[in-house]
Design a protein around this motif. Sequence first.
Motif, PDB file in Angstrom:
ATOM      1  N   LEU A  19       0.817  -1.271  -0.015  1.00 21.16           N
ATOM      2  CA  LEU A  19       0.040   0.116  -0.104  1.00 21.16           C
ATOM      3  C   LEU A  19       0.871   1.008   0.097  1.00 21.16           C
ATOM      4  N   ARG A  20       0.373   2.416  -0.459  1.00 18.31           N
ATOM      5  CA  ARG A  20       0.974   3.788  -0.295  1.00 18.31           C
ATOM      6  C   ARG A  20       0.944   4.291   0.962  1.00 18.31           C
ATOM      7  N   ARG A  21       1.832   5.174   1.319  1.00 16.77           N
ATOM      8  CA  ARG A  21       1.775   5.877   2.575  1.00 16.77           C
ATOM      9  C   ARG A  21       0.454   6.515   2.880  1.00 16.77           C
ATOM     10  N   GLU A  22       0.030   7.299   1.906  1.00 14.91           N
ATOM     11  CA  GLU A  22      -1.422   7.814   2.169  1.00 14.91           C
ATOM     12  C   GLU A  22      -2.549   6.860   2.580  1.00 14.91           C
ATOM     13  N   GLU A  23      -2.428   5.672   1.802  1.00 13.24           N
ATOM     14  CA  GLU A  23      -3.525   4.918   2.217  1.00 13.24           C
ATOM     15  C   GLU A  23      -3.455   4.197   3.532  1.00 13.24           C
ATOM     16  N   ILE A  24      -2.342   4.003   4.153  1.00 10.87           N
ATOM     17  CA  ILE A  24      -2.303   3.519   5.605  1.00 10.87           C
ATOM     18  C   ILE A  24      -2.578   4.808   6.478  1.00 10.87           C
ATOM     19  N   ALA A  25      -2.148   5.982   6.110  1.00  8.93           N
ATOM     20  CA  ALA A  25      -2.307   7.230   6.825  1.00  8.93           C
ATOM     21  C   ALA A  25      -4.101   7.219   6.978  1.00  8.93           C
ATOM     22  N   ARG A  26      -4.727   7.021   5.829  1.00  6.21           N
ATOM     23  CA  ARG A  26      -6.249   7.288   5.705  1.00  6.21           C
ATOM     24  C   ARG A  26      -6.997   6.186   6.549  1.00  6.21           C
ATOM     25  N   LEU A  27      -6.241   5.085   6.568  1.00  4.06           N
ATOM     26  CA  LEU A  27      -6.926   3.907   7.440  1.00  4.06           C
ATOM     27  C   LEU A  27      -6.605   4.074   8.928  1.00  4.06           C
ATOM     28  N   ALA A  28      -5.461   4.781   9.265  1.00  8.66           N
ATOM     29  CA  ALA A  28      -5.208   4.858  10.639  1.00  8.66           C
ATOM     30  C   ALA A  28      -5.622   6.325  11.014  1.00  8.66           C
ATOM     31  N   ASP A  29      -6.334   7.007  10.171  1.00  5.73           N
ATOM     32  CA  ASP A  29      -6.791   8.350  10.556  1.00  5.73           C
ATOM     33  C   ASP A  29      -5.770   9.315  11.244  1.00  5.73           C
ATOM     34  N   VAL A  30      -4.813   9.401  10.357  1.00  4.30           N
ATOM     35  CA  VAL A  30      -3.660  10.387  10.558  1.00  4.30           C
ATOM     36  C   VAL A  30      -3.523  10.977   9.401  1.00  4.30           C
ATOM     37  N   SER A  31      -2.751  11.885   9.362  1.00 10.58           N
ATOM     38  CA  SER A  31      -2.300  12.743   8.378  1.00 10.58           C
ATOM     39  C   SER A  31      -1.295  12.270   7.469  1.00 10.58           C
ATOM     40  N   THR A  32      -0.980  12.101   6.147  1.00 13.80           N
ATOM     41  CA  THR A  32      -0.086  11.495   5.527  1.00 13.80           C
ATOM     42  C   THR A  32       1.386  12.177   5.665  1.00 13.80           C
ATOM     43  N   ASP A  33       1.510  13.350   6.169  1.00 14.10           N
ATOM     44  CA  ASP A  33       2.578  13.990   6.631  1.00 14.10           C
ATOM     45  C   ASP A  33       2.947  13.157   7.839  1.00 14.10           C
ATOM     46  N   TYR A  34       2.137  13.017   8.703  1.00 14.88           N
ATOM     47  CA  TYR A  34       2.681  12.449  10.153  1.00 14.88           C
ATOM     48  C   TYR A  34       2.963  10.923  10.039  1.00 14.88           C
ATOM     49  N   TYR A  35       2.309  10.211   9.050  1.00 14.31           N
ATOM     50  CA  TYR A  35       2.671   8.751   8.877  1.00 14.31           C
ATOM     51  C   TYR A  35       4.065   8.734   8.106  1.00 14.31           C
ATOM     52  N   THR A  36       4.355   9.532   7.305  1.00  9.82           N
ATOM     53  CA  THR A  36       5.633   9.686   6.541  1.00  9.82           C
ATOM     54  C   THR A  36       6.515   9.915   7.467  1.00  9.82           C
ATOM     55  N   ARG A  37       6.382  10.778   8.470  1.00  5.42           N
ATOM     56  CA  ARG A  37       7.429  11.377   9.635  1.00  5.42           C
ATOM     57  C   ARG A  37       7.633   9.996  10.458  1.00  5.42           C
ATOM     58  N   LEU A  38       6.597   9.095  10.534  1.00  9.10           N
ATOM     59  CA  LEU A  38       6.928   7.891  11.412  1.00  9.10           C
ATOM     60  C   LEU A  38       7.817   6.955  10.675  1.00  9.10           C
ATOM     61  N   GLU A  39       7.547   6.724   9.322  1.00  9.98           N
ATOM     62  CA  GLU A  39       8.328   5.795   8.473  1.00  9.98           C
ATOM     63  C   GLU A  39       9.799   6.250   8.421  1.00  9.98           C
ATOM     64  N   GLN A  40       9.937   7.561   8.421  1.00  8.46           N
ATOM     65  CA  GLN A  40      11.223   8.218   8.112  1.00  8.46           C
ATOM     66  C   GLN A  40      12.114   8.251   9.250  1.00  8.46           C
ATOM     67  N   GLY A  41      11.616   7.905  10.426  1.00  9.25           N
ATOM     68  CA  GLY A  41      12.401   7.912  11.837  1.00  9.25           C
ATOM     69  C   GLY A  41      12.593   9.124  12.467  1.00  9.25           C
ATOM     70  N   ARG A  42      11.676  10.156  12.034  1.00  8.09           N
ATOM     71  CA  ARG A  42      11.760  11.300  12.769  1.00  8.09           C
ATOM     72  C   ARG A  42      11.657  11.336  14.093  1.00  8.09           C
ATOM     73  N   ASN A  43      12.222  12.360  14.839  1.00  9.96           N
ATOM     74  CA  ASN A  43      11.969  12.415  16.234  1.00  9.96           C
ATOM     75  C   ASN A  43      10.647  12.893  16.723  1.00  9.96           C
ATOM     76  N   ILE A  44       9.507  12.131  16.563  1.00 10.61           N
ATOM     77  CA  ILE A  44       8.166  12.628  16.936  1.00 10.61           C
ATOM     78  C   ILE A  44       7.881  11.412  18.190  1.00 10.61           C
ATOM     79  N   HIS A  45       6.598  11.929  18.882  1.00 12.52           N
ATOM     80  CA  HIS A  45       6.394  11.302  19.974  1.00 12.52           C
ATOM     81  C   HIS A  45       4.843  10.836  19.795  1.00 12.52           C
ATOM     82  N   PRO A  46       4.538   9.667  19.088  1.00 11.67           N
ATOM     83  CA  PRO A  46       3.037   9.121  18.951  1.00 11.67           C
ATOM     84  C   PRO A  46       2.652   8.726  20.187  1.00 11.67           C
TER      85      PRO A  46
END
Length: 301
Positions: free
Chosen positions: A37-64
């Motif tokens: 699946l594309r990142r935007e598809e997972i983001a939509r299924l998880a009810d988060v923004s595509t940018d937020y999910y992309t940062r998760l996959e890119q290993g950025r320093n965020i705190h879900p």
Amino acid sequence: MGQSAEFGKFLKAMRSRLTPENVGLASSSAGRRVPGLRREEIARLADVSTDYYTRLEQGRNIHPSRAVLDSVARALRLDPGEQAHMLDLLENCANTQRPPVPVQGVRPALRQLLDAVGNVPALVLGRRSDVLAGNRLAFLLLADFPAMPAAERNLTRWIILDPLARELFRDWSSVASEAVGSLRMDIGRHPNDAQANQLVGELAVRSEQFRQWWAGHRVARGSAERVRFRHPVVGDLELNSEDLILPDDPDQVLRMYTAEPGSTSADSLTLLGSFGAGEAAVIATSRSPENRNASGPANTT
């Protein structure tokens, strides 16, 4: 909790195994250059923004939050073991200040228990599936771990690298991939375990199948399963494997192999256990690829 690159790699691997049909989306291969699946598809299924999910996959320093992590786990169709591994990666891999992994040891009472169930093959497995202890019948069933150099007394290493393990397990590929999945979960809990990382490096260099399984980020938790053997001395056996996590040390597992009462496999286990110490040494020697002169399995390592 901090973020980690390993956490992001795991999310990407889990996303790549899904198809639109898996998650109830309209099927379309248009524009899909890679599997999954594309990142935007997972983001939509998880009810988060595509940018937020992309940062998760890119290993950025965020705190879900835990709620977000639960939503992502549902979107990725993670099973309980995979979800636990995801949380381990997030909590442990980003923390570089964790204390060194302690030395493993087996309580005397547990060694006594191994002797007490001498008619049942039993092992104590530690971190990385190191064989910490076992009874005589376990070593006759599997391999003479006490006769091996200390650095090689590891169940996963033996399963992957020893040709005799391929002959012993009738469903070797399934057993081996399960062992690799357990090793990945262990490293998620103990990312600063130098010996575990050395083991992964050795297996990756020496086994193409290990490299493929490891790249897939498959995880597995020990559980009850049916294991089929083709033993060189007593022939075919089908045994139930049970993993019991020890309450005083969650990094140690008591693994026991039992046969159905009255079955042919039960008779074969009894026959295997009837061999004396001298005969056990002959069995161990005849099964060794180097035909080494072993003194026979010991009760514990």
